[in-house]
Design a protein around this motif. Sequence first.
Motif, PDB file in Angstrom:
ATOM      1  N   ASN A  16       0.830  -1.210   0.000  1.00 44.94           N
ATOM      2  CA  ASN A  16       0.000   0.000   0.000  1.00 44.94           C
ATOM      3  C   ASN A  16       0.866   1.262   0.000  1.00 44.94           C
ATOM      4  N   ARG A  17       1.904   1.291   0.850  1.00 46.27           N
ATOM      5  CA  ARG A  17       2.783   2.469   0.915  1.00 46.27           C
ATOM      6  C   ARG A  17       3.475   2.715  -0.422  1.00 46.27           C
ATOM      7  N   VAL A  18       3.951   1.645  -1.051  1.00 46.49           N
ATOM      8  CA  VAL A  18       4.653   1.776  -2.326  1.00 46.49           C
ATOM      9  C   VAL A  18       3.696   2.265  -3.411  1.00 46.49           C
ATOM     10  N   VAL A  19       2.489   1.714  -3.459  1.00 47.46           N
ATOM     11  CA  VAL A  19       1.513   2.156  -4.459  1.00 47.46           C
ATOM     12  C   VAL A  19       1.196   3.637  -4.256  1.00 47.46           C
ATOM     13  N   LEU A  20       0.963   4.048  -3.016  1.00 46.77           N
ATOM     14  CA  LEU A  20       0.681   5.465  -2.756  1.00 46.77           C
ATOM     15  C   LEU A  20       1.855   6.353  -3.154  1.00 46.77           C
ATOM     16  N   ASP A  21       3.070   5.943  -2.823  1.00 48.57           N
ATOM     17  CA  ASP A  21       4.255   6.728  -3.192  1.00 48.57           C
ATOM     18  C   ASP A  21       4.388   6.850  -4.699  1.00 48.57           C
ATOM     19  N   GLU A  22       4.200   5.740  -5.405  1.00 50.18           N
ATOM     20  CA  GLU A  22       4.352   5.743  -6.861  1.00 50.18           C
ATOM     21  C   GLU A  22       3.265   6.581  -7.536  1.00 50.18           C
ATOM     22  N   LEU A  23       2.026   6.454  -7.084  1.00 50.79           N
ATOM     23  CA  LEU A  23       0.937   7.271  -7.646  1.00 50.79           C
ATOM     24  C   LEU A  23       1.189   8.755  -7.401  1.00 50.79           C
ATOM     25  N   THR A  24       1.583   9.073  -6.192  1.00 48.36           N
ATOM     26  CA  THR A  24       1.824  10.471  -5.843  1.00 48.36           C
ATOM     27  C   THR A  24       2.960  11.052  -6.671  1.00 48.36           C
ATOM     28  N   ARG A  25       4.045  10.313  -6.780  1.00 47.98           N
ATOM     29  CA  ARG A  25       5.203  10.778  -7.552  1.00 47.98           C
ATOM     30  C   ARG A  25       4.841  10.941  -9.032  1.00 47.98           C
ATOM     31  N   ALA A  26       4.064  10.003  -9.574  1.00 50.07           N
ATOM     32  CA  ALA A  26       3.688  10.052 -10.989  1.00 50.07           C
ATOM     33  C   ALA A  26       2.732  11.203 -11.290  1.00 50.07           C
ATOM     34  N   LEU A  27       1.851  11.512 -10.356  1.00 47.68           N
ATOM     35  CA  LEU A  27       0.818  12.503 -10.632  1.00 47.68           C
ATOM     36  C   LEU A  27       1.174  13.924 -10.209  1.00 47.68           C
ATOM     37  N   ILE A  28       1.899  14.082  -9.115  1.00 49.82           N
ATOM     38  CA  ILE A  28       2.235  15.444  -8.704  1.00 49.82           C
ATOM     39  C   ILE A  28       3.737  15.714  -8.730  1.00 49.82           C
ATOM     40  N   GLY A  29       4.500  14.722  -9.127  1.00 51.95           N
ATOM     41  CA  GLY A  29       5.922  14.918  -9.354  1.00 51.95           C
ATOM     42  C   GLY A  29       6.814  14.863  -8.134  1.00 51.95           C
ATOM     43  N   ARG A  30       6.244  14.666  -6.973  1.00 52.49           N
ATOM     44  CA  ARG A  30       7.059  14.594  -5.759  1.00 52.49           C
ATOM     45  C   ARG A  30       6.287  13.813  -4.705  1.00 52.49           C
ATOM     46  N   PRO A  31       7.005  13.167  -3.809  1.00 52.21           N
ATOM     47  CA  PRO A  31       6.305  12.465  -2.732  1.00 52.21           C
ATOM     48  C   PRO A  31       5.762  13.459  -1.713  1.00 52.21           C
ATOM     49  N   ILE A  32       4.704  13.085  -1.041  1.00 50.96           N
ATOM     50  CA  ILE A  32       4.183  13.890   0.057  1.00 50.96           C
ATOM     51  C   ILE A  32       4.915  13.459   1.312  1.00 50.96           C
ATOM     52  N   LYS A  33       5.464  14.408   2.032  1.00 51.57           N
ATOM     53  CA  LYS A  33       6.231  14.080   3.233  1.00 51.57           C
ATOM     54  C   LYS A  33       5.323  13.495   4.296  1.00 51.57           C
ATOM     55  N   ALA A  34       5.758  12.382   4.839  1.00 52.57           N
ATOM     56  CA  ALA A  34       5.018  11.741   5.921  1.00 52.57           C
ATOM     57  C   ALA A  34       5.900  11.665   7.160  1.00 52.57           C
ATOM     58  N   ASP A  35       6.842  12.581   7.245  1.00 50.36           N
ATOM     59  CA  ASP A  35       7.744  12.585   8.385  1.00 50.36           C
ATOM     60  C   ASP A  35       7.971  14.023   8.842  1.00 50.36           C
ATOM     61  N   PHE A  36       8.966  14.216   9.667  1.00 49.91           N
ATOM     62  CA  PHE A  36       9.245  15.538  10.199  1.00 49.91           C
ATOM     63  C   PHE A  36      10.553  16.092   9.652  1.00 49.91           C
ATOM     64  N   SER A  37      10.936  15.661   8.440  1.00 47.83           N
ATOM     65  CA  SER A  37      12.224  16.078   7.894  1.00 47.83           C
ATOM     66  C   SER A  37      12.288  17.592   7.681  1.00 47.83           C
ATOM     67  N   ASP A  38      11.134  18.241   7.520  1.00 47.79           N
ATOM     68  CA  ASP A  38      11.151  19.688   7.352  1.00 47.79           C
ATOM     69  C   ASP A  38      11.501  20.416   8.654  1.00 47.79           C
ATOM     70  N   LEU A  39      11.519  19.701   9.769  1.00 46.35           N
ATOM     71  CA  LEU A  39      11.859  20.296  11.056  1.00 46.35           C
ATOM     72  C   LEU A  39      13.316  20.073  11.451  1.00 46.35           C
ATOM     73  N   VAL A  40      14.004  19.193  10.728  1.00 44.80           N
ATOM     74  CA  VAL A  40      15.380  18.852  11.077  1.00 44.80           C
ATOM     75  C   VAL A  40      16.259  20.099  11.011  1.00 44.80           C
ATOM     76  N   GLY A  41      17.033  20.287  12.051  1.00 42.58           N
ATOM     77  CA  GLY A  41      17.964  21.411  12.086  1.00 42.58           C
ATOM     78  C   GLY A  41      17.345  22.721  12.527  1.00 42.58           C
ATOM     79  N   LYS A  42      16.115  22.704  12.976  1.00 43.03           N
ATOM     80  CA  LYS A  42      15.452  23.950  13.347  1.00 43.03           C
ATOM     81  C   LYS A  42      15.330  24.136  14.859  1.00 43.03           C
ATOM     82  N   TRP A  43      15.964  23.256  15.637  1.00 45.29           N
ATOM     83  CA  TRP A  43      15.903  23.375  17.087  1.00 45.29           C
ATOM     84  C   TRP A  43      16.691  24.600  17.507  1.00 45.29           C
ATOM     85  N   THR A  44      16.096  25.407  18.326  1.00 44.68           N
ATOM     86  CA  THR A  44      16.772  26.586  18.852  1.00 44.68           C
ATOM     87  C   THR A  44      17.170  26.297  20.296  1.00 44.68           C
TER      88      THR A  44
END
Length: 91
Positions: free
Chosen positions: A37-65
């Motif tokens: 299921n995860r792979v199918v969702l990743d592949e559909l998302t990548r094929a249709l919108i060109g990028r995976p949707i983040k399902a983690d907190f990687s956008d927060l990495v390095g932002k600790w003050t």
Amino acid sequence: MSRPSNLSPVHYTIRGVPPEVDRALRLKAAQRKQSLNRVVLDELTRALIGRPIKADFSDLVGKWTPDPAFDEIVASQRQIDPEKWQDDSWK
């Protein structure tokens, strides 16, 4: 006809998946150690919108003050009171 993005995910049932597509998806799932299921969702998302949707907190990495006051509070909560950890139940 579009749906607001804040709604719950939609569930699909997909029939008629060609055997070679099934094999490729299952192989990719095994290689990634992810569910089919995860792979199918990743592949559909990548094929249709060109990028995976983040399902983690990687956008927060390095932002600790650093916050010394917070560090002090956490340090005080990590203190161990030996008297509270004595096992007197055997007496």
